[in-house]
Design an enzyme around this catalytic site. Structure first.
Site, PDB file in Angstrom:
ATOM      1  N   TYR A 343       0.842  -1.205   0.000  1.00 54.20           N
ATOM      2  CA  TYR A 343       0.000   0.000   0.000  1.00 54.20           C
ATOM      3  C   TYR A 343       0.874   1.250   0.000  1.00 54.20           C
ATOM      4  O   TYR A 343       0.638   2.194  -0.748  1.00 54.20           O
ATOM      5  CB  TYR A 343      -0.911   0.006   1.231  1.00 54.20           C
ATOM      6  N   TYR A 353      -3.097   9.309  -8.579  1.00 55.61           N
ATOM      7  CA  TYR A 353      -4.246   9.834  -7.855  1.00 55.61           C
ATOM      8  C   TYR A 353      -4.686  11.184  -8.399  1.00 55.61           C
ATOM      9  O   TYR A 353      -5.869  11.536  -8.342  1.00 55.61           O
ATOM     10  CB  TYR A 353      -3.963   9.864  -6.348  1.00 55.61           C
ATOM     11  N   ASP A 439     -16.346  -7.884   0.747  1.00 57.44           N
ATOM     12  CA  ASP A 439     -15.938  -8.118  -0.642  1.00 57.44           C
ATOM     13  C   ASP A 439     -17.021  -7.514  -1.529  1.00 57.44           C
ATOM     14  O   ASP A 439     -18.211  -7.812  -1.371  1.00 57.44           O
ATOM     15  CB  ASP A 439     -15.819  -9.633  -0.883  1.00 57.44           C
ATOM     16  N   MET A 440     -16.627  -6.677  -2.457  1.00 52.98           N
ATOM     17  CA  MET A 440     -17.615  -5.971  -3.283  1.00 52.98           C
ATOM     18  C   MET A 440     -18.510  -6.930  -4.061  1.00 52.98           C
ATOM     19  O   MET A 440     -19.621  -6.590  -4.448  1.00 52.98           O
ATOM     20  CB  MET A 440     -16.916  -5.007  -4.253  1.00 52.98           C
ATOM     21  N   GLU A 455      -9.692   0.926  -8.517  1.00 51.72           N
ATOM     22  CA  GLU A 455      -8.368   0.786  -9.138  1.00 51.72           C
ATOM     23  C   GLU A 455      -7.925  -0.637  -8.863  1.00 51.72           C
ATOM     24  O   GLU A 455      -7.291  -0.921  -7.855  1.00 51.72           O
ATOM     25  CB  GLU A 455      -7.398   1.825  -8.578  1.00 51.72           C
ATOM     26  N   GLU A 464      -5.693  -8.606 -12.817  1.00 51.92           N
ATOM     27  CA  GLU A 464      -5.961  -8.760 -11.383  1.00 51.92           C
ATOM     28  C   GLU A 464      -7.472  -8.888 -11.137  1.00 51.92           C
ATOM     29  O   GLU A 464      -7.964  -8.658 -10.044  1.00 51.92           O
ATOM     30  CB  GLU A 464      -5.313  -7.617 -10.589  1.00 51.92           C
TER      31      GLU A 464
END
Lengths: 655, 655
Positions: A343, A353, A439-440, A455, A464
Site C-alpha cells: 500500500y 491519484y 468483498d464488493m 483501481e 488482477e
C-alpha cells in the site's frame, strides 16, 4: 581508470573501457602499458599465434602438451581476473574444409580456454566464425561450456547486414545476402542459449539500419569493439565518431555494454595540445614520467567524452535500477491481502491519484449541473478502497468542484479497514465516508451509487480480475451510473529478451515458461508497435456477455530489422478513467512519472525466429473457470508453438 | 465380421471396417442394421445436430444441461466401446468469426466428448477444421485432452494438396495453395503432439502425389474414410476403386489403418447376383431373414476383396511383428558380455554367414593360387569369435576352396570360450583352431595373420566400436593382410515417425531424446533416399588417422511431398566384406533375408518442419574420449536445433 561517472548509474559496467592488443609474451609490460595508458582492461592473446598442435606433435613425438604460453605467475590472480580478457587465437577455423586445420583449431581452442580458465579470467573473446556455417565451432564451444566454471565466452560478431529486404528463405546460403545476426542465432541455438555465451559486436565504419541495430539490445551483448579505422577526424585533427555511431555508443552505455578499442592510431594527432581540453573531458592525462602516451589515448578520451556527456539517469529510472530485468510474479490481490508495504509504495504514486481526482471531478460536474451543486448529493463508492487514497482523491475532487458527496469505502482486507477508520478520525471525514468491510462481489448495498471508483488494474489491465470484481459491484451502480475507470485495454508487443528467457529457463520446468511476470524491461528489444488485445467496458450492459476473451494478433516486424528472435511478449494496459482522462503504461501513450506498474512479460517456451516479411501471428485467450481466471497463448505463424498454460495448469489468478 | 484374415497378420486392426452414419436417436436399431449389414463398427453422431446451447439457455432460463442425447442404457457397455465411434457434430466451427457460433461450438464439443467418455467409447471423430486457422479449435481440444482418460480423438482431415511446387513461405494464408497436412501439423503442434490425438483421413476421389501420400504413414493415422462417391463402377455395375486408390488402401492395411465407408449407395447394383462371386470373396452374405441388404454392402465387399487379395505377410515380417516400432537400446557388446540367448538369435541368421563364407573363400583364392593350395597354410584370425559361427564359415570356405587354414579364435567373453572349446571337441577341430581367451585390443599374438575376420558391426556400422577393436587387432595383421570386412559405411535418412517420437517423449527427460535406438520401423515415412555418413576402412594405413568423424549432409525432400515433419533420422549400414561381397541393411542394397540388424533411430528433441524447396541440413559427429565413444548430431537448416548429446552426456558406447 573508468570513462567517468554518470550520476545515478554508478554501477554500470560500461564505464570500463578495454583495448584489444597483439600477442606479447611479456604480459606484465603489456598490461602496465595499457593500464597506464588509461584503459581498464586488455583483450590480449594468451598464446603465440604461430602455435599449431599438428606441428608440435610431429616434431617431438607425441607428448602433445608443451609450454604454449607464459607462466601464470607473471601477474597476480586479481590482475588476471580484473584486467585481462583472453583473446582466443584468431586463426582458428573450426569449420574449415581442411581437416588438419579443423583438428588443430579444435585442440587449440580447448587448450586456450583451459588456460584462461586456469587463470580465472572473467571472459574470453572467441574469434568470429569464418564461413557461412559454424556447426562444428558451435559444437566445440558447446562441449566446453558444459564444464566451464564461471568464465564468460564472448563470441565476436561483425555488426553487419546487407540491405536486401526481400529474399528467399534459403538464400542464407548465398553470398549476396549477409546478416551476421543469423550466424549468431544459429550458433547460440546449437548451444541451447547457454547463459555463459554472449556477444562482442565488432562495430564497423558503416552501420546497418536503426531497426536492425535495435534487435541486438535484447541479445546478450557484453562488449562492442570499435576499430580506430571506424573513427572520423574532426576539424582539429582529433578522432571522433559519426552521429549514428555516437547514438549507438550511447545505447551501449545504457545497456551496460563495455567498449573495447582496437586497431592502430590512424589520425595524426596534433602534439602539445591537451586532450582534456579538446573534449572538455574530466580525465586527467595520467602522464607518468618517462612513459609514452598511449597511441590510442585520444580515442579513449573521445569515448570518455561521449560517456560523460550523457544526461544523468532520471530519478524514476534510478529508483527502478534494482528492478531491471528482474522477474516478479504478479500480485494476487483478490486471493491474498496486500501488505502495508505494498500500500505504502502504491500510495506514493501521486500522478495516479491526480488522474483519478481529475476523472472524478469531470464526472461530478457532468452529473450535477452548477445550479444544483448545493442540493444534490452524489453517492460515490470506492470499491477496493485500500488505505484510502481514492477516497481522498474523490473528496478532493468534490471540494474542487463544489459538489456534495457521500462516499462508501468498500474494502475486503480487514487490515486495511483498521487504517481506514483511523484515517477518517484524523481527517474528520466521519460524516462524509461510510466504511464497509466486505468483498464488493457480495456486499448488499443500502443504496445505489452514482459513481463507482475502483483501481483494480494489473499491468495487463484485467489480470488482477478487475472485470470480475466490477461485474459484482455493478449490482449497486445506478442504471445511468458512471464507472471510473470506464474501460481498459491490454496490449501485446513481441520482444527479444534473452536475459529473461535464460532466467526462466534456469528453473528447468514448464511452470515458469507458462507464467506471466511483472518486469522492468531493460535489456530488451521491442520489435514492433504494441497492439490492443482485450477491452473491458464498465458498466457492461449486455447481460449475456462473459469475461472470456479470444484475440488473434498479426505483427509485421519491419523488414529492415532482418530476422529476429521472439522470446515472448511484453504486455501493457491503457485505461480510460473518464472521457479524456486516461491512465496507462502502453509506451506510446504512457502516463508520465507513474511507477505503480511495470510491464508484464508472457514468455514463449521455445523462442521463435521470425524472418523478414513473414508475419508473427499470436493467439491469446482469457479463460474463466469457477475458481480461477487464466490466460492461454500460442503462436501460429511463422510456425506453430504449443498452446501455453493449457487449463491454467501453470499460472492463474484466483477468484 | 472383419474384412477377412491375412495369414501371419491376425492382430492387424485394419481388418475391422466401419461405416459413417447419420444421426439416429434409435441407436440400437442403427447399430443392429449396420452390424448385420457386415460392418464392424459405426461412426455415429451422439447428439441431435439441431442442438445449440445458446438456443437452449434462452428458452429455459439457464439450467444449461438438458438431455441432449439418448440414454447410456440403450446399449451395453461393451457394445458402446466395441462398436461405436462417436461422431462429433459437424456443424461445429470453433474458429468462426461469429462469436456466438464459436461459443456454441466450444460448449457442444465439451459436452459431446464428455458424453462419449461417459459411454467409454474408444474414439471420437472430430470434424475437420473449417477455415485456414484452427488455433481456437486446437486450444479447446488440447484442454479436453488434458483430462481425457483413454479415449482417442480422431481429427478428420481431407486428404488433399494442391500441386504448386514452388510457393512463397507465407502463402499458407492464401486460398490458392492448399495442403491439409499443414493444418494437421499446426493443430497437433499447438496441442504438443498429444498421443491421444490422431488423424482420420478423408480419402477423396482424386489423390495427391505418391510422395505426398507417403508422409502420412509416419503420422498417427487411425482411419481412412472413403466416401461412396470416390468409387468407380466396374463393367458389371459394381463399385470398385482406381489403381491408385487400391494401392493407398493396401498401404492403409499394412499400416493398421482402419477403413470407414461413408455416403450413399451410388452405383445401381445389379440385383440377384451373388456379390461373393463377383469379387471371389470369402465373406458369406449374411442375409438374415427379413432384413434388407445394407445399401453400402457392395462397397464393403469390395474393400474386403482388396484386403483378402493382399499377399500373406512374409515369414521374416511375421517373425518381426512384435518388434514393430519398439525402441530398443543398442547393445554394448564391448562393455557387457552377450548372453547365450543373443548368440542363439544371431547364429540363426544363415544369410549373414553365407556371405562371410563367400568373402573368406574369395580372399583365400586371391591369397593362395591353386598350384600352392597344398603347400601354403593361411593364418586366419577370427576376432570376436563368440560361440564360433565365423570359425565355422571360415573352415567351410577353406574346404570349399581346398586351401589349408590355421585358425585363431579370439574372444573376450569367458562364457563364450567355454562353448568354443566344446564346439572344437564336437567338430574335431582341435588341430585346426586355437582358442584365445583375450580382448583383441591387448592380445599378444604369437604370429601375424593373413586374414582377419570380424563381425563387430552395429546397425549404424561403427556404433559397436568395430573401428576401435580392429585398430587394436591390426597390430597382428600382416602388412599385406586382408580384413574381412574391408570397410563399412553408415547411412542417414530423415523420417516422419510420430509414434517413436511420442514413445520417447513419454519418458519426459532429455536423456531419451539424445539416445539412438535400434528399432524395426513400421509406422514411419522415409522422406528421402539415405546418404552415406561415415566410412571406415580396414586395415587403415594412415598412422595419424583418428576415429573421430564429422559429416554434414544436405537432404532435399522431393517438392511434391509438400511440407513434412522430421522426427529424426533412420540409420543403416552397408559393409564390404571382401571385394564384391557385401552385407548391409541400407534399404536400396540391403542383403535379403537377413535379420541380425534392425535400423537405428536418431531422434530430434523438437521435430523439425521442412517446407518444399528448403534443404534439410544435418551434422553428425563421432567423438572419441578416453573411455567412451559417442555421437553428437544437430540440424542447421531449415533452422538450427540444439546439438544433441553434447559430450556424450546421454548416450555413449563404452570402450
Amino acid at each position: 581508470m573508468t570513462l567517468g561517472e554518470r550520476q545515478g548509474d554508478e554501477k554500470n559496467d560500461s564505464k570500463y573501457c578495454g583495448v584489444e592488443t597483439e600477442f606479447n609474451d611479456d604480459m606484465p609490460q603489456l598490461l602496465s602499458l595499457n593500464i597506464h595508458g588509461g584503459f581498464d582492461f586488455v583483450v590480449a592473446p594468451l598464446m603465440d599465434p604461430a602455435y599449431r598442435p599438428s606441428l608440435l606433435v610431429s616434431s617431438n613425438g607425441g607428448s602433445g602438451v608443451l609450454p604454449f604460453a607464459g607462466s601464470d605467475l607473471v601477474l597476480s590472480p586479481s590482475q588476471w581476473s580484473s584486467h585481462v580478457v583472453g583473446k582466443i587465437s584468431s586463426w582458428l577455423d573450426l569449420d574449415s574444409e581442411d581437416e588438419m586445420l579443423r583438428r588443430d583449431s579444435e585442440i587449440t581452442l580447448k587448450q586456450e580456454i583451459a588456460w584462461a580458465s586456469h587463470l580465472s579470467l572473467q571472459a574470453c573473446l572467441l574469434p568470429a566464425p569464418k564461413g557461412v556455417t559454424c556447426a562444428n565451432y558451435a559444437r566445440c564451444v558447446n562441449q566446453i561450456l558444459q564444464n566451464l566454471s564461471n568464465m564468460q565466452l564472448w563470441l565476436r560478431i561483425p555488426l553487419e547486414k546487407s540491405d536486401d529486404g526481400n529474399r528467399s528463405p534459403n538464400s542464407m546460403q548465398g553470398e549476396e545476402h549477409r546478416d551476421s545476426w543469423e550466424m549468431w542465432n544459429s550458433f547460440r541455438t546449437l548451444g541451447e542459449h547457454h547463459s555463459q555465451l554472449s556477444v562482442a559486436l565488432d562495430v564497423l565504419s558503416s552501420l546497418p539500419s536503426v531497426n536492425s541495430l535495435a534487435r541486438w539490445f535484447g541479445e546478450p551483448v557484453r562488449a562492442a569493439i570499435i576499430n580506430s579505422n571506424s573513427f572520423l577526424t574532426n576539424a582539429r585533427g582529433y578522432p571522433c565518431l559519426s552521429k549514428r555511431h555516437q547514438n549507438l555508443l550511447t545505447e551501449c552505455f545504457n545497456h551496460s555494454i563495455q567498449i573495447v578499442i582496437s586497431g592502430q592510431q590512424m589520425q595524426n594527432i596534433p602534439t602539445g595540445t591537451s586532450v582534456s581540453n579538446s573534449h572538455n573531458s574530466n580525465n586527467q592525462s595520467e602522464g607518468v614520467e618517462g612513459m609514452q602516451r598511449h597511441p590510442l589515448r585520444s580515442y579513449l578520451d573521445y569515448i570518455a567524452y561521449l560517456y560523460q556527456k550523457m544526461d544523468p539517469l532520471p530519478e524514476q529510472e534510478r529508483f527502478e535500477l534494482g528492478y531491471r530485468d528482474y522477474l516478479q510474479s504478479p500480485l494476487q490481490p483478490l486471493m491474498d491481502n496486500l501488505e502495508a508495504q505494498t500500500y505504502e509504495t502504491f500510495e506514493k504514486d501521486t500522478t495516479k491519484y491526480i488522474q483519478y481526482q481529475r476523472a472524478v471531478a469531470k464526472a461530478l460536474v457532468d452529473r450535477v449541473p452548477d445550479e444544483k451543486a448545493s442540493t444534490i448529493t452524489t453517492v460515490l463508492m470506492v470499491v477496493g478502497a485500500g488505505r484510502g487514497p481514492l477516497v481522498r482523491a474523490s473528496l478532493q475532487a468534490a471540494e474542487e468542484t463544489g459538489r456534495k458527496l457521500k462516499v462508501y469505502a468498500v474494502e475486503k482486507n480487514p487490515n486495511a479497514i483498521v487504517t481506514l477508520h483511523s484515517l477518517l478520525k484524523i481527517e474528520g471525514w466521519e460524516k462524509l465516508v461510510t466504511i464497509v468491510s466486505s468483498d464488493m462481489r457480495c456486499w448488499d448495498a443500502p443504496e445505489k451509487a452514482d459513481i463507482l471508483v475502483s483501481e483494480l488494474l494489473g499491468s495487463f489491465g484485467d489480470n488482477e480480475l478487475s472485470p470480475e470484481c466490477l461485474d459484482g459491484a455493478q449490482r449497486f451502480l445506478k442504471e445511468d451510473g458512471i464507472s471510473i475507470p470506464s474501460s481498459y485495454t491490454s496490449f501485446f508487443q513481441p520482444v527479444t529478451a534473452s536475459k529473461l528467457y535464460n532466467d526462466i529457463k534456469s528453473h528447468k520446468d514448464l511452470v515458469h515458461f507458462e507464467t506471466a511476470y511483472v518486469v522492468k524491461f531493460h535489456r530488451v528489444a521491442r520489435l514492433t508497435s504494441p497492439q490492443p488485445v482485450f477491452t473491458f467496458n464498465h458498466p457492461e450492459d449486455s447481460t449475456r456477455k462473459s469475461n472470456h476473451r479470444y484475440t488473434k494478433l498479426r505483427f509485421e516486424i519491419p523488414t529492415d530489422t532482418g530476422s529476429a528472435l521472439v522470446h515472448g511478449f511484453a504486455g501493457y494496459f491503457d485505461s480510460v478513467l473518464y472521457k479524456d482522462v486516461h491512465l496507462g503504461i502502453e509506451p506510446s501513450t504512457a502516463t508520465p512519472n507513474m511507477f505503480s506498474w511495470f510491464p508484464i512479460f508472457f514468455p514463449l517456451r521455445t523462442p521463435m525466429c521470425v524472418q523478414p516479411g513473414i508475419p508473427l501471428e499470436v493467439h491469446i485467450w482469457r479463460c474463466c473457470g469457477t475458481s480461477k481466471v487464466w490466460y492461454e497463448w500460442g503462436v501460429t505463424s511463422p510456425s506453430s508453438s504449443p498452446i501455453h498454460n493449457c487449463n491454467g495448469r501453470s499460472y492463474w489468478v484466483g477468484l
